[in-house]
Design an enzyme around this catalytic site. Structure first.
Site, PDB file in Angstrom:
ATOM      1  N   CYS A  74       0.843  -1.212   0.000  1.00 15.69           N
ATOM      2  CA  CYS A  74       0.000   0.000   0.000  1.00 15.69           C
ATOM      3  C   CYS A  74       0.874   1.257   0.000  1.00 15.69           C
ATOM      4  O   CYS A  74       1.869   1.332   0.727  1.00 15.69           O
ATOM      5  CB  CYS A  74      -0.873  -0.011   1.248  1.00 15.69           C
ATOM      6  N   CYS A  80      -1.641   6.152   7.073  1.00 16.32           N
ATOM      7  CA  CYS A  80      -3.037   5.953   7.482  1.00 16.32           C
ATOM      8  C   CYS A  80      -3.010   5.017   8.685  1.00 16.32           C
ATOM      9  O   CYS A  80      -2.120   4.189   8.805  1.00 16.32           O
ATOM     10  CB  CYS A  80      -3.820   5.380   6.300  1.00 16.32           C
ATOM     11  N   CYS A 160      -8.231   1.520  -1.366  1.00 15.51           N
ATOM     12  CA  CYS A 160      -7.646   0.818  -0.225  1.00 15.51           C
ATOM     13  C   CYS A 160      -7.583  -0.663  -0.584  1.00 15.51           C
ATOM     14  O   CYS A 160      -8.569  -1.237  -1.051  1.00 15.51           O
ATOM     15  CB  CYS A 160      -8.532   1.027   1.002  1.00 15.51           C
ATOM     16  N   GLU A 334     -29.967  -9.532  22.536  1.00 19.00           N
ATOM     17  CA  GLU A 334     -29.141  -8.489  21.920  1.00 19.00           C
ATOM     18  C   GLU A 334     -29.632  -7.128  22.418  1.00 19.00           C
ATOM     19  O   GLU A 334     -30.816  -6.903  22.570  1.00 19.00           O
ATOM     20  CB  GLU A 334     -29.276  -8.620  20.386  1.00 19.00           C
ATOM     21  N   ASP A 382     -21.165 -14.241  21.928  1.00 19.59           N
ATOM     22  CA  ASP A 382     -20.269 -13.524  21.002  1.00 19.59           C
ATOM     23  C   ASP A 382     -20.259 -12.050  21.420  1.00 19.59           C
ATOM     24  O   ASP A 382     -20.800 -11.192  20.722  1.00 19.59           O
ATOM     25  CB  ASP A 382     -20.815 -13.711  19.564  1.00 19.59           C
ATOM     26  N   CYS A 409     -13.767 -11.305  19.972  1.00 15.28           N
ATOM     27  CA  CYS A 409     -12.863 -10.500  19.122  1.00 15.28           C
ATOM     28  C   CYS A 409     -11.737  -9.911  19.965  1.00 15.28           C
ATOM     29  O   CYS A 409     -11.001  -9.050  19.501  1.00 15.28           O
ATOM     30  CB  CYS A 409     -13.646  -9.408  18.401  1.00 15.28           C
TER      31      CYS A 409
END
Ligand code: SAH
Length: 452
Positions: A74, A80, A160, A334, A382, A409
């Site tokens: 890139c 960035c 990108c 949720e 999750d 995550c």
């Protein structure tokens, strides 16, 4: 100990990479973090910031290149704030992520089980199905690209390498329209000007493309010309939307949308279920790896016809709907109302009748559901980066499910929560890393716990 001062220059060997993506070296027992480096590099390091036990440095020169290094493809790498791993060969990126997970599970969770499997991407580029490009002006010209790290200066870049190739043509068309009709980009300091961001989405399986122009206005001059110019650049575009965002905040999108051309939604399929995606819908950005992640979660879940499943932090119901086809019943929880509405709609659209969705804070609702007699024998969770909490996890444990599949995550909060569950009689049986975000330091995990 050596006294390390700002602006000192050292020759430094990089021996490791930290969980936030910095190369790590050592001077006299002090850890030195250097962005853009990798283990195996020897660099000339200029100290930029000194803390009590560690310091940050900048690589002034790479004296010896690590064999694990690649030339970042890139043009704006390092400027960035995006791809902190792009200078590292992809195989090694995966090894670093494996180590990040193992370290967290061991050091934070005190658990000796190591990653069983790392699932990498076939193509570590072009995986994002959603992109957001801020629009601004530099030396009298419209520019569009990405924010410089920790700033709101725009680094011009329309292609990108993480996004789809079509973005470039689309953005050039919007820029041309703005130049032609003298439409000013939004200026966040003066709260003046019009066009704020260009936001794009693509359904990877359907091929449908949506372009959203977010503006500080209820309408744009010559909207039909804008549509013509976009359609010329992308003849198959499915949806062009004006998002009205007159707020003085950094919110990417305002609440109201007006469709300028085509449909107000695009569709896509994920793990065999169909989804409708509007500008505001939450939808995983790496389609291919999401299918692998949720495929692994379902494999670990081993759902059978008699199972009562609870899917906590269910979003738009992606996992719930895949699980529903296999189980007796699925209950999704949720906190975001729009996501729950989408989950319910997605269930109806896919003919699923054994899934129920509740909109609430898991911490409040999960204990109540379980008290009321909702007894899942299989739980999937999750949560967001901050992980789950003791009330939710405690309630799960009280229902005594046979299996828990925890998708995460953030390896650090996963490790903390795994330790809690292990203390309550569950055992980590399987652990898999899935690279949803190649070229960045982020990594997703799927873990399976069983009741001992
Ligand atoms: N499994 C989902 C989304 C996971 S992301 C999917 O693939 O679509 C984590 C989700 O947890 C988000 O949708 C977020 O809105 C939700 N969330 C965050 N905090 C929560 C809480 N306290 N209670 C319930 N849900 C929460």
């Amino acid at each position: 100990m050596i006294e390390i001062k700002k602006n000192d220059i050292y020759t430094l060997e990089i021996t490791d990479v930290s969980s936030d993506g910095n190369g790590v070296g050592n001077i006299g027992g002090m850890a030195i973090f250097v962005p853009g480096t990798v283990d195996g590099d020897t660099i000339s390091a200029r100290i930029v910031k000194v803390q009590k036990r560690y310091a940050y440095a900048r690589a002034e020169e790479i004296i010896t290149r690590s064999p694990k290094r690649q030339t970042p493809p890139c043009t704006v790498f390092g400027k960035c704030g995006g791809c902190s791993f792009m200078h590292i060969k992809y195989d090694h990126q995966l090894e670093i992520k494996r180590k990040i997970i193992n370290n967290a599970v061991k050091r934070i969770g005190g658990i000796s089980h190591e990653v069983d499997e790392m699932i990498g991407a076939e193509n570590p580029y072009r995986y994002r199905n959603k992109m957001i490009f801020p629009v601004g002006k530099e030396q009298g010209k419209i520019v569009c690209g990405f924010y410089r790290e920790r700033s709101h200066d725009i680094i011009p870049l329309t292609d990108c390498l993480l996004g789809n190739e079509f973005n470039s043509a689309l953005i050039e068309a919007v820029k041309e329209y703005m130049e032609k009709f003298r439409i000013e980009p939004y200026d966040e300091n003066a709260h003046s000007g019009t066009v704020r961001r260009i936001f794009t989405r693509v359904g990877v399986n359907s091929g449908e493309v949506m372009a959203v122009v977010s503006a500080n206005a209820d309408s744009l001059p010559h909207e039909n010309k804008l549509c013509d110019m976009i359609k010329k650049a992308l003849p198959n575009i499915k949806s062009i939307i004006l998002n009205i965002n007159k707020s003085k905040t950094n919110l990417v999108l305002g609440d109201a949308n007006r469709t300028l051309f085509g449909c107000d939604k695009i569709s896509d399929s994920l793990l065999g279920a169909e989804y409708e995606i509007s500008p505001h819908s939450f939808y995983q950005i790496n389609h291919t790896q999401t299918e692998k992640l949720y495929g692994k979660a379902l494999e670990y879940a081993e759902i059978g016809k008699g199972d009562r499943v609870m899917d906590i932090y269910c979003g738009i119901g992606t996992i719930s709907l895949s699980a529903a086809g296999l189980a007796a019943k699925v209950v999704g929880v949720e906190i975001v109302p729009a996501a729950v509405r989408d989950a319910k709609k997605n269930a109806v659209a896919n003919g699923i009748e054994n899934a129920e969705f509740y909109c609430a804070d898991a911490e409040e609702l999960v204990p109540k559901l379980i008290d009321r007699g909702e007894k899942p024998n299989m739980v999937i969770l999750d949560p967001p980066r901050k992980g789950s909490d003791e009330k939710t996890l405690g309630a799960i444990v009280s229902a005594n499910p046979e299996r828990i599949v925890y998708v995460s995550c953030n390896p650090a909060t996963l490790a903390r929560d795994l330790a809690f569950l292990e203390n309550k009689g569950y055992k980590l049986q399987k652990l898999c890393g899935v690279d949803m975000f190649p070229n960045t330091s982020h990594v997703e995990c799927v873990s399976k716990l069983v009741c001992e």
